[in-house]
Structures are given as structure tokens and as C-alpha cells.
Design a protein around this motif. Structure first.
Motif, mmCIF file in Angstrom:
data_model
loop_
_atom_site.group_PDB
_atom_site.id
_atom_site.type_symbol
_atom_site.label_atom_id
_atom_site.label_comp_id
_atom_site.label_asym_id
_atom_site.label_seq_id
_atom_site.Cartn_x
_atom_site.Cartn_y
_atom_site.Cartn_z
ATOM 1 N N PHE A 62 16.730 18.905 -7.648
ATOM 2 C CA PHE A 62 16.551 17.494 -8.015
ATOM 3 C C PHE A 62 17.362 16.533 -7.128
ATOM 4 C CE2 PHE A 62 17.613 13.799 -10.790
ATOM 5 C CZ PHE A 62 16.329 13.264 -10.864
ATOM 6 N N PRO A 63 18.662 16.779 -6.891
ATOM 7 C CA PRO A 63 19.402 15.855 -6.009
ATOM 8 C C PRO A 63 18.775 15.777 -4.615
ATOM 9 C CG PRO A 63 20.922 17.259 -7.208
ATOM 10 C CD PRO A 63 19.551 17.824 -7.441
ATOM 11 N N GLY A 64 18.303 16.915 -4.102
ATOM 12 C CA GLY A 64 17.664 16.923 -2.796
ATOM 13 C C GLY A 64 16.367 16.134 -2.792
ATOM 14 N N ALA A 65 15.599 16.236 -3.881
ATOM 15 C CA ALA A 65 14.351 15.480 -3.987
ATOM 16 C C ALA A 65 14.623 13.977 -4.027
ATOM 17 C CB ALA A 65 13.587 15.914 -5.243
ATOM 18 N N LEU A 66 15.689 13.585 -4.741
ATOM 19 C CA LEU A 66 16.080 12.170 -4.782
ATOM 20 C C LEU A 66 16.454 11.677 -3.381
ATOM 21 C CD1 LEU A 66 18.289 11.892 -8.016
ATOM 22 C CD2 LEU A 66 15.884 11.275 -7.727
ATOM 23 N N MET A 67 17.221 12.499 -2.664
ATOM 24 C CA MET A 67 17.632 12.128 -1.312
ATOM 25 C C MET A 67 16.409 11.954 -0.407
ATOM 26 S SD MET A 67 19.658 14.371 1.550
ATOM 27 C CE MET A 67 18.117 15.237 1.904
ATOM 28 N N LEU A 68 15.442 12.862 -0.528
ATOM 29 C CA LEU A 68 14.239 12.776 0.289
ATOM 30 C C LEU A 68 13.432 11.529 -0.057
ATOM 31 C CD1 LEU A 68 13.076 16.510 0.434
ATOM 32 C CD2 LEU A 68 13.759 15.077 2.364
ATOM 33 N N GLY A 69 13.380 11.189 -1.341
ATOM 34 C CA GLY A 69 12.684 9.976 -1.751
ATOM 35 C C GLY A 69 13.297 8.741 -1.129
ATOM 36 N N VAL A 70 14.623 8.705 -1.110
ATOM 37 C CA VAL A 70 15.343 7.583 -0.481
ATOM 38 C C VAL A 70 15.044 7.550 1.018
ATOM 39 C CG1 VAL A 70 17.624 6.662 0.090
ATOM 40 C CG2 VAL A 70 17.181 7.566 -2.204
ATOM 41 N N LEU A 71 15.049 8.714 1.650
ATOM 42 C CA LEU A 71 14.781 8.787 3.083
ATOM 43 C C LEU A 71 13.358 8.349 3.411
ATOM 44 C CD1 LEU A 71 16.561 12.087 4.196
ATOM 45 C CD2 LEU A 71 17.049 9.781 4.994
ATOM 46 N N PHE A 72 12.391 8.731 2.565
ATOM 47 C CA PHE A 72 10.995 8.364 2.797
ATOM 48 C C PHE A 72 10.839 6.848 2.939
ATOM 49 C CE2 PHE A 72 7.771 11.834 1.590
ATOM 50 C CZ PHE A 72 8.537 12.817 2.187
ATOM 51 N N ILE A 73 11.342 6.115 1.955
ATOM 52 C CA ILE A 73 11.160 4.667 1.956
ATOM 53 C C ILE A 73 12.067 4.007 3.007
ATOM 54 C CG2 ILE A 73 12.900 4.169 0.183
ATOM 55 C CD1 ILE A 73 9.420 2.532 0.380
ATOM 56 N N LEU B 3 16.361 10.295 13.740
ATOM 57 C CA LEU B 3 17.265 11.084 12.902
ATOM 58 C C LEU B 3 16.717 11.238 11.481
ATOM 59 C CD1 LEU B 3 20.721 9.657 14.032
ATOM 60 C CD2 LEU B 3 19.808 11.930 14.497
ATOM 61 N N GLY B 4 16.225 10.129 10.924
ATOM 62 C CA GLY B 4 15.708 10.168 9.558
ATOM 63 C C GLY B 4 14.521 11.099 9.421
ATOM 64 N N SER B 5 13.581 11.022 10.349
ATOM 65 C CA SER B 5 12.396 11.891 10.301
ATOM 66 C C SER B 5 12.794 13.354 10.456
ATOM 67 C CB SER B 5 11.420 11.497 11.415
ATOM 68 O OG SER B 5 10.966 10.169 11.252
ATOM 69 N N GLY B 6 13.741 13.611 11.360
ATOM 70 C CA GLY B 6 14.199 14.986 11.563
ATOM 71 C C GLY B 6 14.929 15.536 10.351
ATOM 72 N N ILE B 7 15.728 14.693 9.712
ATOM 73 C CA ILE B 7 16.465 15.115 8.514
ATOM 74 C C ILE B 7 15.501 15.414 7.366
ATOM 75 C CG2 ILE B 7 18.068 14.337 6.716
ATOM 76 C CD1 ILE B 7 19.567 12.803 8.937
ATOM 77 N N ILE C 122 9.758 13.689 -5.285
ATOM 78 C CA ILE C 122 10.088 12.966 -4.048
ATOM 79 C C ILE C 122 9.320 11.648 -3.994
ATOM 80 C CG2 ILE C 122 9.916 12.988 -1.527
ATOM 81 C CD1 ILE C 122 10.207 16.040 -1.659
ATOM 82 N N PHE C 123 8.017 11.724 -4.241
ATOM 83 C CA PHE C 123 7.178 10.527 -4.158
ATOM 84 C C PHE C 123 7.520 9.525 -5.261
ATOM 85 C CE2 PHE C 123 4.194 13.518 -1.924
ATOM 86 C CZ PHE C 123 4.255 12.876 -0.692
ATOM 87 N N ALA C 124 7.840 10.019 -6.460
ATOM 88 C CA ALA C 124 8.199 9.122 -7.555
ATOM 89 C C ALA C 124 9.465 8.332 -7.212
ATOM 90 C CB ALA C 124 8.410 9.921 -8.838
ATOM 91 N N ALA D 12 0.828 -1.203 0.000
ATOM 92 C CA ALA D 12 0.000 0.000 0.000
ATOM 93 C C ALA D 12 0.866 1.258 0.000
ATOM 94 C CB ALA D 12 -0.932 -0.007 1.211
ATOM 95 N N ILE D 13 1.967 1.218 0.743
ATOM 96 C CA ILE D 13 2.869 2.369 0.808
ATOM 97 C C ILE D 13 3.483 2.652 -0.560
ATOM 98 C CG2 ILE D 13 5.141 3.086 1.640
ATOM 99 C CD1 ILE D 13 3.166 3.666 3.699
ATOM 100 N N VAL D 14 3.935 1.598 -1.251
ATOM 101 C CA VAL D 14 4.545 1.765 -2.570
ATOM 102 C C VAL D 14 3.524 2.342 -3.554
ATOM 103 C CG1 VAL D 14 5.569 0.569 -4.545
ATOM 104 C CG2 VAL D 14 6.235 -0.070 -2.211
ATOM 105 N N ILE D 15 2.332 1.792 -3.561
ATOM 106 C CA ILE D 15 1.270 2.295 -4.442
ATOM 107 C C ILE D 15 0.933 3.737 -4.084
ATOM 108 C CG2 ILE D 15 -1.169 2.022 -5.070
ATOM 109 C CD1 ILE D 15 -0.721 -1.035 -4.548
ATOM 110 N N ASN D 16 0.922 4.032 -2.791
ATOM 111 C CA ASN D 16 0.616 5.377 -2.314
ATOM 112 C C ASN D 16 1.579 6.404 -2.888
ATOM 113 O OD1 ASN D 16 1.038 7.601 -0.026
ATOM 114 N ND2 ASN D 16 2.740 6.167 0.126
ATOM 115 N N TYR D 17 2.867 6.041 -2.983
ATOM 116 C CA TYR D 17 3.845 6.979 -3.518
ATOM 117 C C TYR D 17 3.547 7.330 -4.977
ATOM 118 C CZ TYR D 17 6.818 6.297 0.599
ATOM 119 O OH TYR D 17 7.323 6.267 1.886
ATOM 120 N N PHE D 18 3.142 6.339 -5.759
ATOM 121 C CA PHE D 18 2.829 6.604 -7.162
ATOM 122 C C PHE D 18 1.531 7.402 -7.301
ATOM 123 C CE2 PHE D 18 5.650 2.873 -7.779
ATOM 124 C CZ PHE D 18 6.562 3.472 -8.640
#
Length: 290
Positions: free
Chosen positions: A62-73, A155-159, A184-186, A31-37
Motif C-alpha cells: 500500500f505505501p508503495g502504491a501511494l508513492m506511485l500514485g503521487v509520482l504518476f500525477i 528520473l520520475g519515469s525511471g523510478i 495507484i490510479f485512485a 481528461a487525465i484526472v478522469i482517466n485515473y478514476f
């Protein structure tokens, strides 16, 4: 403040959806993966006009958005591990107490104001988050060998919150908020797909229609929780330390109230005290901004 209110409402709906996951035995990862899309799609088709999607990789954010996407999952999976090893209350405390990171970064890195009301409100907010999150009279207990997981969630949530503030301030233009959020979500969704492919190879993947519905139900409010939070951070007259404190504590307070009304949750005395302190902290921090 309307954007902050909408972000809090969106995040509270996320809480309701997660509670329904438990009731209907929805596979959270799927559900989480589908939610991101779904969240990404909402942004692409609803809040992005005239954007050149091919130019996204060249955007400064863009690099920051990629980093946030990685952090989200990543934080999601760490939260799942923490829940298994130490319980849901530990995850709730670690996630919400992480507000201390963006708040103190706002004060020390962006030279945001301090004052008796604001400091008192922030400290009360942290106490309120803890008291409303614990579900046993004895508080929470963590085995020392499992301590690393809630610390990483903290730490992850705060970052994540701190990075949102930094990118919003330094790189994201007003017209790019929707595109930034969707990117970020993609990213998080694509990484989630890789995890599901790994599960499929191991023969552990079982797709069900209810997981798709769960992802759709989560994706819409999830997008708006980030979209409106970024807009709230752009509001004139309100510093990020104020926004993050009110946002986190309001979500905790409103989610607790919703839990009582919709799910008939029983609160112990510490929860009630935490709820009262949450209300007081919101009043103090909000008044400090006037």
C-alpha cells in the motif's frame, strides 16, 4: 510474452488518444484526472474478485502504491511544464530514455544476466528512442535554465518503472495485481482532484463534456498498460531488464508506425534510422533471453 504484447498495444492506444486530444482540443489535465478514476474503476469491477477493500491500507504494498500514485500525477505535470518550455520532443526523449534506470537496476540490483547481444540491444534501444523522438533535423535543444524539468521527468519515469518491479517482486501477490494497479490510479486521481479544486478556487476551471469522454477513452487502455506490464514482469524466463527494454522500444516503434498510418506523420531521416534500430534492438534483446 502475450502480456508484454498486450501492454505495448495498450500503451500505443494511449498514444492515439493523446493525439486525438490535440485534434479535438481536449483539456489534458481534466481528461487525465478522469482517466485515473476510470482506470481505477476498471480494475475494481473487472479484475478484482473476493478482495476485502477495507484491508487495502494494511497491505504491505500500500505505501508503495501511494508513492506511485503521487509520482504518476507529478511526472505528468512535469511533462506538461517541459512541453511548454522545451517542446514535445524533449518530453518524448526524457520519458522513453528513462528505460535505462529500471534496466540497469535489474542488472545491478537483481543480478540479471548480461551478454553481448543484450548489452548491444539495450544501447541500440537508447539510440533508437532518441532518433525516433526528435522531429527536427537539428535534434533537440534545451536552455540550461530549463534542464531541470526533463531531468525530473527522466528520473520520475525511471523510478516508476523500477518501483513497479520492486513492489511486484517483493510484495504484490498474483491475486492482488488488479487491486494494486487500481490503488495507484485512485491515488493519482484524488491528487488530480485537489489540483482541479485549486484551479476552481482561482476561477481557472472550465468543465466540458468532451474532457469526460477523453478521460474515459484514456482510462481503459491506461489501466491495462500497467496491469499487463506487471503480469509481464512475472513471466518466467524473462528478466525485467529484457521486459522493460522490449516494452519501451516496441511502444516507440509501434507508435511511430501508427503515426504514419493514421495521422500521416512525416518522418525525417533520423526517425527512419531510429525505427530500424528499434527493430534490431528488439530482436537482439529478445534473442538474448532465449
Amino acid at each position: 510474452m502475450i502480456y508484454l504484447l498486450l501492454s505495448v498495444l495498450s500503451s500505443t492506444i494511449i498514444f492515439i488518444v493523446f493525439r486525438l486530444y490535440k485534434k479535438y482540443e481536449v483539456n489534458t489535465l481534466q481528461a487525465i484526472v478522469i482517466n485515473y478514476f476510470i482506470a481505477c474503476t476498471v480494475g475494481f469491477f473487472g479484475f478484482i474478485e473476493g478482495s476485502d477493500f477495507t484491508a487495502v491500507p494494511s497491505e504491505k504494498w500500500f505505501p508503495g502504491a501511494l508513492m506511485l500514485g503521487v509520482l504518476f500525477i507529478t511526472v505528468f505535470n512535469l511533462a506538461a511544464i517541459t512541453t511548454q518550455k522545451s517542446g514535445l520532443s524533449v518530453v518524448a526523449v526524457a520519458t522513453k530514455m528513462s528505460v535505462a534506470i529500471p534496466v540497469f537496476c535489474g542488472i545491478f540490483l537483481y543480478n540479471e544476466s548480461t551478454g553481448v547481444l543484450k548489452i548491444a540491444g539495450i544501447l541500440l534501444a537508447l539510440v533508437a528512442v532518441y532518433l525516433t523522438s526528435i522531429k527536427t533535423k537539428d535534434g533537440i535543444s534545451i536552455k540550461w535554465q530549463n534542464l531541470i524539468f526533463p531531468l525530473l521527468v527522466f528520473l520520475g519515469s525511471g523510478i516508476i518503472d523500477t518501483s513497479l518491479k520492486f513492489l511486484e517482486t517483493s510484495y504484490v501477490s498474483k491475486t492482488d495485481v488488479g487491486l494494486f494497479s487500481s490503488t495507484i490510479f485512485a491515488t493519482a486521481g484524488l491528487l488530480g482532484v485537489l489540483v482541479m479544486i485549486y484551479q476552481a478556487v482561482r476561477g481557472e476551471l472550465k468543465l466540458q463534456f468532451k474532457n469526460l469522454l477523453g478521460g474515459i477513452a484514456l482510462g481503459v487502455p491506461n489501466y491495462f498498460s500497467i496491469y499487463f506490464l506487471v503480469l509481464a514482469l512475472r513471466s518466467e524466463g524473462y528478466e525485467s531488464s529484457t521486459i522493460f527494454t522490449i516494452n519501451h522500444v516496441s511502444i516507440v516503434a509501434l507508435s511511430t508506425i501508427v503515426g504514419i498510418v493514421l495521422f500521416k506523420e512525416k518522418l525525417i531521416r533520423k526517425n527512419w534510422i531510429g525505427l530500424i534500430l528499434a527493430m534490431i534492438s528488439i530482436i537482439l534483446v529478445a534473442n538474448s533471453a532465449i
